[in-house]
Design a protein around this motif. Structure first.
Motif, short mmCIF file in Angstrom:
data_model
loop_
_atom_site.label_atom_id
_atom_site.label_comp_id
_atom_site.label_asym_id
_atom_site.label_seq_id
_atom_site.Cartn_x
_atom_site.Cartn_y
_atom_site.Cartn_z
N UNK A 97 0.83 -1.21 0.00
CA UNK A 97 0.00 0.00 0.00
C UNK A 97 0.86 1.26 0.00
N UNK A 98 2.15 1.10 0.29
CA UNK A 98 3.06 2.25 0.20
C UNK A 98 3.27 2.69 -1.25
N UNK A 99 2.94 1.83 -2.20
CA UNK A 99 3.10 2.18 -3.61
C UNK A 99 2.36 3.48 -3.95
N UNK A 143 -5.89 2.87 1.30
CA UNK A 143 -5.75 2.59 -0.13
C UNK A 143 -6.99 3.01 -0.91
N UNK A 144 -8.16 2.78 -0.31
CA UNK A 144 -9.40 3.15 -0.99
C UNK A 144 -9.53 4.66 -1.18
N UNK A 145 -8.95 5.43 -0.26
CA UNK A 145 -9.03 6.90 -0.35
C UNK A 145 -8.19 7.45 -1.49
N UNK A 146 -7.22 6.67 -1.96
CA UNK A 146 -6.39 7.12 -3.06
C UNK A 146 -7.12 7.08 -4.40
N UNK A 147 -8.16 6.27 -4.49
CA UNK A 147 -8.82 6.04 -5.78
C UNK A 147 -9.70 7.23 -6.13
N UNK A 148 -9.29 7.99 -7.11
CA UNK A 148 -10.03 9.17 -7.53
C UNK A 148 -11.18 8.78 -8.44
N UNK A 186 -5.43 9.58 3.25
CA UNK A 186 -5.04 8.24 2.80
C UNK A 186 -3.63 7.90 3.26
N UNK A 187 -2.71 8.85 3.13
CA UNK A 187 -1.33 8.63 3.55
C UNK A 187 -1.25 8.36 5.04
N UNK A 188 -2.00 9.14 5.82
CA UNK A 188 -2.00 8.97 7.29
C UNK A 188 -2.53 7.59 7.67
#
Length: 289
Positions: free
Chosen positions: A81-83, A266-271, A106-108
């Motif tokens: 998930x660090x990707x 990870x889900x928060x990264x998905x725009x 998301x990062x936090x």
């Protein structure tokens, strides 16, 4: 210490590798086309950026596979998930791309989840259930390849196939690594014949190559800010599920909290498409002023 060197090093290589590969495919200007596959393939094989990304991803795979052989899947895979985390950070530093509050959250979540995971590094190794492995394998593979009929957006179905196949190749690899560790490996023709006769070796090769092909397809037809985090999340969830259902890995409360936070992050990264259109509109508005 070795655990973090392998997993964090792999995450850094994958992040840079994905960005460069996506850039190389996008720069070629060709879209994946089933009627002209060789034209599409040749378009990115001539890109230096794509080859640099490919080599970095190969280094990431070396660290990732070493870590999976030594540690439980449910410990190793959340680190993937660090990707998207590193992709967002590198994009901000090198490409001056904006980071909004959603990405910061998301990062936090991901980083906090990984801190919880660090407490479980020395946990007991699991065992494996081969019949459960094949049931799990074929159910998820069938879902991935029928996703095109469920989701009518190419980037969703492409990312699902990509992430699921990468995840399944990790699961098969872990199964092989457990047997190889127990059996021991010798350099001989008989040893090579033994492993080539194992259907899991061929299942690994097919799923990994399929994932690799769909990575290039997804990069040509989808948005990097969607494809990378979504496929990374799927590619992490599949082995984590396998850790519970196939390898009987321990899941203490701290690990469950860690995995939940990583998946949420990870889900928060998905725009969403709406968010991407809003960003494009704002960018064009500023450019026209």
């Amino acid at each position: 210490m070795l655990f973090f060197i392998l997993t964090l090093g792999a995450a850094v290589c994958f992040a840079f590798g994905n960005v460069l590969s996506k850039s190389g495919v996008a720069k070629s200007g060709e879209k994946a086309d089933i009627h002209h596959p060789f034209k599409f393939i040749l378009s990115f094989l001539t890109s230096k950026r794509w080859w640099t990304g490919f080599l970095l991803s190969a280094c990431g795979n070396a660290g990732n596979y070493t870590a999976m052989a030594l540690y439980n899947l449910s410990l190793v895979k959340p680190i993937s998930a660090l990707n998207p985390v590193l992709t967002a950070i590198f994009g901000r530093i090198f490409l001056k791309e904006p980071i909004n509050r959603r990405v910061i959250a998301a990062i936090v979540f991901v980083l906090c989840g990984l801190l919880f995971a660090s407490a479980e590094v020395g946990e007991k190794a699991g065992t494996q259930n081969i019949p459960a492995l094949w049931i799990f394998f074929f159910i998820l593979l069938a879902f991935a390849f029928t996703s095109h009929f469920i989701f009518h957006r190419d980037e969703v179905s492409d990312s699902l196939v990509m992430g699921t196949c990468y995840g399944l190749s990790d699961v098969i690899y872990k199964s092989l690594a457990i047997d190889a560790t127990a059996k021991g490996i010798e350099l001989s023709a008989n040893e090579l014949a033994y492993w080539l006769s194992d259907i899991r070796v061929w299942a690994f090769a097919v799923t990994y190559l399929t994932a690799f092909v769909f990575t290039q397809v997804a990069f040509s037809r989808g948005r990097a800010l969607f494809v990378i985090p979504f496929s990374a999340a799927i590619g992490a969830v599949v082995p984590i599920l396998a850790g519970a259902l196939i390898f009987a890995e321990p899941f203490p409360p701290m690990k469950i909290v860690s995995i939940a936070m990583v998946i949420l992050g990870s889900s928060l990264f998905i725009a969403s498409p709406r968010q991407m259109l809003r960003k494009t509109f704002k960018r064009n508005s500023h450019a026209n002023k």
